[in-house]
Design an enzyme around this catalytic site. Sequence first.
Site, mmCIF file in Angstrom:
data_model
loop_
_atom_site.group_PDB
_atom_site.id
_atom_site.type_symbol
_atom_site.label_atom_id
_atom_site.label_comp_id
_atom_site.label_asym_id
_atom_site.label_seq_id
_atom_site.Cartn_x
_atom_site.Cartn_y
_atom_site.Cartn_z
ATOM 1 N N GLN A 113 0.845 -1.205 0.000
ATOM 2 C CA GLN A 113 0.000 0.000 0.000
ATOM 3 C C GLN A 113 0.876 1.251 0.000
ATOM 4 O O GLN A 113 0.377 2.363 -0.084
ATOM 5 C CB GLN A 113 -0.911 0.018 1.239
ATOM 6 C CG GLN A 113 -1.851 -1.166 1.322
ATOM 7 C CD GLN A 113 -2.521 -1.245 2.671
ATOM 8 O OE1 GLN A 113 -3.574 -0.640 2.894
ATOM 9 N NE2 GLN A 113 -1.917 -1.969 3.598
ATOM 10 N N VAL A 115 3.594 4.026 -1.225
ATOM 11 C CA VAL A 115 3.900 4.680 -2.515
ATOM 12 C C VAL A 115 5.368 5.106 -2.552
ATOM 13 O O VAL A 115 5.813 5.745 -3.501
ATOM 14 C CB VAL A 115 2.986 5.922 -2.721
ATOM 15 C CG1 VAL A 115 1.527 5.526 -2.721
ATOM 16 C CG2 VAL A 115 3.243 6.996 -1.659
ATOM 17 N N HIS A 131 -1.579 1.303 -4.182
ATOM 18 C CA HIS A 131 -1.893 2.741 -4.048
ATOM 19 C C HIS A 131 -0.945 3.584 -4.887
ATOM 20 O O HIS A 131 -0.858 4.794 -4.701
ATOM 21 C CB HIS A 131 -1.841 3.177 -2.571
ATOM 22 C CG HIS A 131 -2.933 2.548 -1.761
ATOM 23 N ND1 HIS A 131 -2.894 2.447 -0.400
ATOM 24 C CD2 HIS A 131 -4.092 1.936 -2.151
ATOM 25 C CE1 HIS A 131 -3.998 1.833 0.027
ATOM 26 N NE2 HIS A 131 -4.724 1.500 -1.016
ATOM 27 N N CYS A 142 -5.667 5.953 -20.071
ATOM 28 C CA CYS A 142 -5.168 4.657 -20.586
ATOM 29 C C CYS A 142 -4.274 3.933 -19.593
ATOM 30 O O CYS A 142 -3.752 2.864 -19.895
ATOM 31 C CB CYS A 142 -4.424 4.889 -21.913
ATOM 32 S SG CYS A 142 -2.840 5.739 -21.728
ATOM 33 N N CYS A 160 -1.323 12.956 -21.787
ATOM 34 C CA CYS A 160 -0.677 11.683 -22.156
ATOM 35 C C CYS A 160 -0.238 11.706 -23.620
ATOM 36 O O CYS A 160 -1.040 12.009 -24.518
ATOM 37 C CB CYS A 160 -1.679 10.547 -21.927
ATOM 38 S SG CYS A 160 -1.072 8.930 -22.433
ATOM 39 N N SER A 202 -2.588 -1.192 9.315
ATOM 40 C CA SER A 202 -3.729 -1.194 10.254
ATOM 41 C C SER A 202 -4.903 -1.964 9.643
ATOM 42 O O SER A 202 -5.886 -2.252 10.308
ATOM 43 C CB SER A 202 -4.143 0.252 10.567
ATOM 44 O OG SER A 202 -4.441 0.931 9.350
ATOM 45 N N ASN A 227 3.452 -6.921 13.387
ATOM 46 C CA ASN A 227 3.078 -5.541 13.694
ATOM 47 C C ASN A 227 3.230 -5.372 15.208
ATOM 48 O O ASN A 227 2.822 -6.252 15.967
ATOM 49 C CB ASN A 227 1.604 -5.345 13.283
ATOM 50 C CG ASN A 227 1.172 -3.904 13.319
ATOM 51 O OD1 ASN A 227 1.550 -3.138 14.216
ATOM 52 N ND2 ASN A 227 0.391 -3.490 12.327
HETATM 53 N N1 APR Z 1 6.903 -2.293 11.949
HETATM 54 C C1 APR Z 1 5.696 -2.826 11.622
HETATM 55 N N2 APR Z 1 4.516 -2.172 11.773
HETATM 56 C C2 APR Z 1 4.580 -0.932 12.287
HETATM 57 C C3 APR Z 1 5.785 -0.302 12.669
HETATM 58 C C4 APR Z 1 6.987 -1.040 12.475
HETATM 59 N N3 APR Z 1 8.189 -0.531 12.796
HETATM 60 N N4 APR Z 1 5.495 0.942 13.145
HETATM 61 C C5 APR Z 1 4.144 1.078 13.062
HETATM 62 N N5 APR Z 1 3.605 -0.043 12.557
HETATM 63 C C6 APR Z 1 2.198 -0.340 12.265
HETATM 64 C C7 APR Z 1 1.175 0.343 13.138
HETATM 65 O O1 APR Z 1 0.940 -0.419 14.310
HETATM 66 C C8 APR Z 1 -0.054 0.322 12.206
HETATM 67 O O2 APR Z 1 -0.772 -0.887 12.359
HETATM 68 O O3 APR Z 1 1.956 0.132 10.966
HETATM 69 C C9 APR Z 1 0.565 0.351 10.802
HETATM 70 C C10 APR Z 1 0.370 1.670 10.107
HETATM 71 O O4 APR Z 1 -1.009 1.836 9.864
HETATM 72 P P1 APR Z 1 -1.461 3.054 8.946
HETATM 73 O O5 APR Z 1 -0.741 4.282 9.358
HETATM 74 O O6 APR Z 1 -2.961 3.038 8.920
HETATM 75 O O7 APR Z 1 -0.879 2.685 7.486
HETATM 76 P P2 APR Z 1 -1.526 1.724 6.425
HETATM 77 O O8 APR Z 1 -2.213 0.571 7.072
HETATM 78 O O9 APR Z 1 -0.465 1.408 5.447
HETATM 79 O O10 APR Z 1 -2.623 2.671 5.721
HETATM 80 C C11 APR Z 1 -3.253 2.157 4.569
HETATM 81 O O11 APR Z 1 -4.266 4.303 4.230
HETATM 82 O O12 APR Z 1 -4.316 6.587 4.016
HETATM 83 C C12 APR Z 1 -4.176 5.412 3.357
HETATM 84 O O13 APR Z 1 -3.083 5.336 1.317
HETATM 85 C C13 APR Z 1 -2.837 5.335 2.685
HETATM 86 O O14 APR Z 1 -1.701 3.309 2.005
HETATM 87 C C14 APR Z 1 -2.277 3.987 3.128
HETATM 88 C C15 APR Z 1 -3.517 3.268 3.621
#
Ligand code: APR
Length: 273
Positions: A113, A115, A131, A142, A160, A202, A227
């Site tokens: 997810q 970028v 993403h 396209c 494009c 998350s 996590n």
């Molecule tokens: N190692 C592993 N996990 C970790 C670490 C680490 N060092 N530090 C934090 N985390 C975990 C947190 O506990 C949380 O569960 O990473 C997760 C981050 O969650 P989010 O900030 O919600 O990120 P993500 O799940 O990737 O969000 C998904 O939401 O806004 C959109 O496009 C955005 O791609 C993103 C999507």
Amino acid sequence: MGLSDSARAALDATARAMLAARYVTALAGAGMSAESGIPTFRGPGGLWTKYGAPDNRGYQQFLEDPRGWWERRLNGNQMPEMREALDRAQPNPGHHALVELEDAGVLRHTVTQNVDNLHRAAGSRSISEIHGNHTLIRCVACVSRFEREEIPLDELPPMCSRCGGLLKTDTVMFGEPIPPDVLRACQTEAARSDCVLILGTSAIVYPAAALPDVARRLNDATLIEINPNETALTDACSIVVRAPTGEALPELVAAIRRLRGDTRSMAGVPDAT
Ligand code: APR
């Protein structure tokens, strides 16, 4: 800091589950890049925690005024810490461990997810960026993708060269559909998986968060979470490693090497030592 005994035991169970599986994939989130200095979105210090999540009209606003969107992007300085972190970040041991697992044929595909381009920079080859990738420009018509340097920005909005459609950054905006090519690839990979590593996410943003459940419903896949914190998918996971990915994934590589009795490196090449 080091891993707890329970995390080590969970990593040994993860190694066994991966070696017993037919087709292992991973779903990665912002936590994978936390140890590269890129802020996560939610939780303490997260970007959305700090700035509030963008509203779902972002993509609609782009379509209504693409020139204005590009001007604000090129002249603005939204979330400076994210821009600086993206430009400075390097892959961390977690990214490199995924490459070793891929080289060893144990990890077949990674859906990320993120970028930030760090999986590609580390050398991951079998990867889908659900993403998008902030280093690329994409045509909304396209779906052609271009390196940023390929696209002159003297005329805004850039169009494009292949179909005349509107160009924007490849990063998928809130309210923007996931590009059909990458969505199809992610769904195909999930449908093939009988073991999914859920790494640093998350797991509340769809359709990415639905992919592990596709694997579980179709193949009774083993779901494994790495996590430091609980997530929306914790209850669906058979194995939970409460540790940061930058520490846990290299230990996972070592556990798999032990189980395989590998004195060679994971890629089957004799160690230099
Ligand atoms: N190692 C592993 N996990 C970790 C670490 C680490 N060092 N530090 C934090 N985390 C975990 C947190 O506990 C949380 O569960 O990473 C997760 C981050 O969650 P989010 O900030 O919600 O990120 P993500 O799940 O990737 O969000 C998904 O939401 O806004 C959109 O496009 C955005 O791609 C993103 C999507």
